[in-house]
Design an enzyme around this catalytic site. Structure first.
Site, mmCIF file in Angstrom:
data_model
loop_
_atom_site.group_PDB
_atom_site.id
_atom_site.type_symbol
_atom_site.label_atom_id
_atom_site.label_comp_id
_atom_site.label_asym_id
_atom_site.label_seq_id
_atom_site.Cartn_x
_atom_site.Cartn_y
_atom_site.Cartn_z
ATOM 1 N N ARG A 29 21.984 8.322 10.875
ATOM 2 C CA ARG A 29 22.804 7.127 11.140
ATOM 3 C C ARG A 29 23.843 7.359 12.235
ATOM 4 O O ARG A 29 24.975 6.861 12.148
ATOM 5 C CB ARG A 29 23.536 6.672 9.887
ATOM 6 C CG ARG A 29 22.628 6.281 8.753
ATOM 7 C CD ARG A 29 23.462 5.597 7.702
ATOM 8 N NE ARG A 29 22.762 5.430 6.442
ATOM 9 C CZ ARG A 29 23.368 5.263 5.273
ATOM 10 N NH1 ARG A 29 24.691 5.256 5.219
ATOM 11 N NH2 ARG A 29 22.680 5.097 4.184
ATOM 12 N N ARG A 81 27.030 1.538 12.944
ATOM 13 C CA ARG A 81 28.049 1.574 11.896
ATOM 14 C C ARG A 81 29.457 1.995 12.311
ATOM 15 O O ARG A 81 30.357 1.178 12.354
ATOM 16 C CB ARG A 81 27.574 2.461 10.746
ATOM 17 C CG ARG A 81 26.357 1.891 10.036
ATOM 18 C CD ARG A 81 25.837 2.861 9.000
ATOM 19 N NE ARG A 81 24.720 2.340 8.224
ATOM 20 C CZ ARG A 81 23.435 2.501 8.544
ATOM 21 N NH1 ARG A 81 23.100 3.157 9.635
ATOM 22 N NH2 ARG A 81 22.492 2.006 7.777
ATOM 23 N N ASP A 97 15.288 -0.208 11.786
ATOM 24 C CA ASP A 97 15.581 -0.094 10.359
ATOM 25 C C ASP A 97 14.285 0.159 9.616
ATOM 26 O O ASP A 97 13.206 -0.175 10.120
ATOM 27 C CB ASP A 97 16.243 -1.374 9.823
ATOM 28 C CG ASP A 97 17.003 -1.085 8.539
ATOM 29 O OD1 ASP A 97 18.188 -0.750 8.605
ATOM 30 O OD2 ASP A 97 16.389 -1.158 7.452
ATOM 31 N N TYR A 108 12.595 -1.617 -1.938
ATOM 32 C CA TYR A 108 13.342 -2.687 -1.265
ATOM 33 C C TYR A 108 12.586 -4.006 -1.319
ATOM 34 O O TYR A 108 13.176 -5.078 -1.467
ATOM 35 C CB TYR A 108 13.647 -2.303 0.186
ATOM 36 C CG TYR A 108 14.891 -1.443 0.322
ATOM 37 C CD1 TYR A 108 16.141 -2.022 0.497
ATOM 38 C CD2 TYR A 108 14.814 -0.061 0.228
ATOM 39 C CE1 TYR A 108 17.287 -1.241 0.603
ATOM 40 C CE2 TYR A 108 15.953 0.733 0.329
ATOM 41 C CZ TYR A 108 17.185 0.135 0.520
ATOM 42 O OH TYR A 108 18.324 0.903 0.604
HETATM 43 O O1 CP3 Z 1 21.213 6.196 13.650
HETATM 44 C C1 CP3 Z 1 20.674 5.330 12.957
HETATM 45 O O2 CP3 Z 1 21.099 4.977 11.862
HETATM 46 C C2 CP3 Z 1 19.411 4.715 13.495
HETATM 47 C C3 CP3 Z 1 18.989 3.498 12.936
HETATM 48 C C4 CP3 Z 1 18.805 3.302 11.445
HETATM 49 C C5 CP3 Z 1 19.310 2.160 10.765
HETATM 50 N N1 CP3 Z 1 18.814 2.154 9.493
HETATM 51 C C6 CP3 Z 1 20.191 1.118 11.362
HETATM 52 C C7 CP3 Z 1 21.098 0.344 10.488
HETATM 53 C C8 CP3 Z 1 18.070 4.048 10.508
HETATM 54 C C9 CP3 Z 1 17.388 5.400 10.675
HETATM 55 C C10 CP3 Z 1 18.059 3.305 9.288
HETATM 56 C C11 CP3 Z 1 17.317 3.737 8.090
HETATM 57 C C12 CP3 Z 1 17.510 3.048 6.833
HETATM 58 N N2 CP3 Z 1 17.770 1.716 6.630
HETATM 59 C C13 CP3 Z 1 17.356 3.657 5.560
HETATM 60 C C14 CP3 Z 1 16.927 5.084 5.318
HETATM 61 C C15 CP3 Z 1 17.970 6.087 5.599
HETATM 62 C C16 CP3 Z 1 19.213 6.018 4.766
HETATM 63 O O3 CP3 Z 1 20.267 5.863 5.393
HETATM 64 O O4 CP3 Z 1 19.127 6.111 3.554
HETATM 65 C C17 CP3 Z 1 17.606 2.667 4.595
HETATM 66 C C18 CP3 Z 1 17.589 2.878 3.105
HETATM 67 C C19 CP3 Z 1 17.856 1.442 5.286
HETATM 68 C C20 CP3 Z 1 18.133 0.104 4.712
HETATM 69 C C21 CP3 Z 1 19.481 -0.368 5.097
HETATM 70 N N3 CP3 Z 1 19.831 -0.818 6.368
HETATM 71 C C22 CP3 Z 1 20.630 -0.479 4.281
HETATM 72 C C23 CP3 Z 1 20.689 -0.108 2.818
HETATM 73 C C24 CP3 Z 1 21.674 -0.981 5.069
HETATM 74 C C25 CP3 Z 1 23.072 -1.407 4.650
HETATM 75 C C26 CP3 Z 1 23.956 -0.356 4.217
HETATM 76 C C27 CP3 Z 1 24.309 0.656 5.265
HETATM 77 O O5 CP3 Z 1 23.972 1.808 5.046
HETATM 78 O O6 CP3 Z 1 24.936 0.304 6.261
HETATM 79 C C28 CP3 Z 1 21.163 -1.139 6.381
HETATM 80 C C29 CP3 Z 1 21.928 -1.628 7.528
HETATM 81 C C30 CP3 Z 1 21.881 -0.884 8.796
HETATM 82 N N4 CP3 Z 1 20.784 -0.223 9.287
HETATM 83 C C31 CP3 Z 1 22.956 -0.760 9.717
HETATM 84 C C32 CP3 Z 1 22.466 0.004 10.778
HETATM 85 C C33 CP3 Z 1 23.214 0.391 12.016
HETATM 86 C C34 CP3 Z 1 24.365 -1.379 9.565
HETATM 87 C C35 CP3 Z 1 24.326 -2.821 9.379
HETATM 88 C C36 CP3 Z 1 24.950 -3.710 10.416
HETATM 89 O O7 CP3 Z 1 25.017 -3.403 11.626
HETATM 90 O O8 CP3 Z 1 25.337 -4.807 10.004
#
Ligand code: CP3
Length: 376
Positions: free
Chosen positions: A33, A37, A103, A181
């Site tokens: 991540r 964020r 994602d 999910y």
């Molecule tokens: O560097 C990176 O994070 C690259 C991109 C990336 C995102 N999601 C972008 C994102 C990656 C590799 C993911 C993977 C992901 N997404 C997982 C597996 C890895 C882990 O962290 O457990 C899971 C379970 C998800 C599903 C998901 N997406 C959730 C549960 C959430 C909300 C909670 C949170 O952790 O922020 C997201 C949102 C999300 N995915 C954001 C980003 C940058 C933030 C949301 C936003 O911008 O509003």
């Protein structure tokens, strides 16, 4: 289909650690991540653009992908590291990879569930119900190209934007986490509905996840072809099933996915992050890289893997508790040093044991990176 041709990756430390037989003197590092964020430049971009729109627009997605690299590519010392006599930065480039901005929920979205990112709540998917698309084996390639091609475009644009300076990491959710999910329609505290549905489905057909497996494998291959040299499978929910159930009904599918990717693209590096799975050592014989979550002791995991006497031990990746980043620079340096001692002379990709959090700031990430790269 085959891979496009690209200029060689300039800083290929991450790839060398995974491909070379012997030890590599330096430790590669990236952060789960790392894009998004906590980064002010990401928040600014997100204020103007919907989450799904950012994922689907190759220009925006690649922009977010490279944001951490722009910030952390220089070898500047953090204040604390500079003041410590035993800390000396040894590498110019602190961040050794970028991960494509996307994602794991792109697959449920491609299968027909509408994905919305709800502020303060997280991702929400419309109920799977009957709209759930069944992809037959002969349609998988076409389906993935049509519905998920935008991710390949984002990978390609990212690699172009940085002129192959560092490897691009592609990724997918693993089938069980995706299924969780899809059933719950988003995240869940207990995942009880997901487990209940899983028990019912495996009773009817122990191979019910196979259609998703084929999509995942093809999706990873597509990202490799578009320029991602490492592909990571995120099984964030590995610990949400009893270990013996996970072992019997989920692990064989992970093996098949990795085998399919490696068979058709032998040069691709495949990483598996089965977070908090209690039998991590059982997964050591098929991925190139095995992620270790922050609740495990990486030295114990390594010892258990070595006890298996495998011909090839995977590169371990992880496993700093992300919360350490919130506890101050000195604590970060101290904990990274502990990890370095544990992993001395071992194949290791330094990383967090889960992701960066929104309440973190870039300076914390920088201290972590510099601690890895310094001689402490
Ligand atoms: O560097 C990176 O994070 C690259 C991109 C990336 C995102 N999601 C972008 C994102 C990656 C590799 C993911 C993977 C992901 N997404 C997982 C597996 C890895 C882990 O962290 O457990 C899971 C379970 C998800 C599903 C998901 N997406 C959730 C549960 C959430 C909300 C909670 C949170 O952790 O922020 C997201 C949102 C999300 N995915 C954001 C980003 C940058 C933030 C949301 C936003 O911008 O509003």
């Amino acid at each position: 289909m085959s891979r496009k041709s690209f200029p060689a990756v300039k800083n290929d430390l991450l790839l060398r650690v995974c491909r070379e037989e012997g030890p590599v003197a330096e430790t590669p590092v990236w952060m789960m991540r790392q894009a998004g964020r906590y980064l002010p430049e990401f928040k600014a971009l997100r204020a103007e653009n919907e989450f799904v729109k950012v994922c689907k627009d190759a220009h925006l997605a690649s922009e977010v992908t490279v944001q951490p690299w722009r910030r952390f590519a220089s070898g500047e010392l953090c204040e604390v590291a500079r003041s410590l006599p035993w800390a000396e930065v040894t590498a110019e480039n602190a961040l050794d990879a970028v991960i494509v901005f996307s994602d794991i929920l792109t697959i449920p979205a491609a299968l027909g569930q509408t994905l919305t990112m709800v502020p303060g709540k997280g991702p929400v998917l419309t109920p799977a119900g009957d709209a759930f698309r069944q992809v037959s084996p002969e349609d998988v390639s076409r389906f993935v190209e049509d519905e998920l091609g935008y991710v390949f475009d984002a990978v390609f644009a990212s690699r172009m934007k940085i002129h192959s300076a560092v490897p691009v990491i592609g990724f997918s959710g693993a089938p069980f986490t995706l299924f969780s999910y899809m059933v719950e329609g988003g995240g869940s505290k207990t995942w009880a509905a997901a487990r209940a549905a899983f028990y019912r489905r495996i009773r009817e057909d122990p191979h019910f996840l196979k259609p998703i497996e084929s999509v995942v494998a093809q999706y990873l291959i597509g990202q490799y072809d578009a320029g991602a040299d490492m592909l990571q499978l995120f099984e964030t929910n590995a610990d949400e099933l009893p270990a013996e159930v996970y072992s019997e009904f989920v692990v064989p599918g992970l093996r098949r996915i990795v085998a399919q990717v490696k068979q058709s693209r032998p040069e691709a590096i495949v990483a598996l992050f089965a977070k908090d799975y209690r039998r991590l050592e059982d997964l050591a014989d098929f991925p190139d890289v095995l992620g270790v979550g922050w609740k495990d002791d990486i030295a114990t995991v390594l010892a258990k893997i070595k006890a298996r006497g495998l011909s090839k031990v995977p590169v371990l990746q992880g496993n700093l508790d992300p919360a350490v980043l919130l506890s101050g620079d000195l604590e970060i340096l101290h904990k990274v040093k502990e990890l370095k001692i544990k992993m001395k002379n071992e194949k290791w990709i330094a990383n967090l044991g889960h992701g960066m959090m929104p309440e973190m700031n870039p300076s914390m990430a920088k201290t972590f990176l510099q601690a890895v790269k310094s001689s402490l």
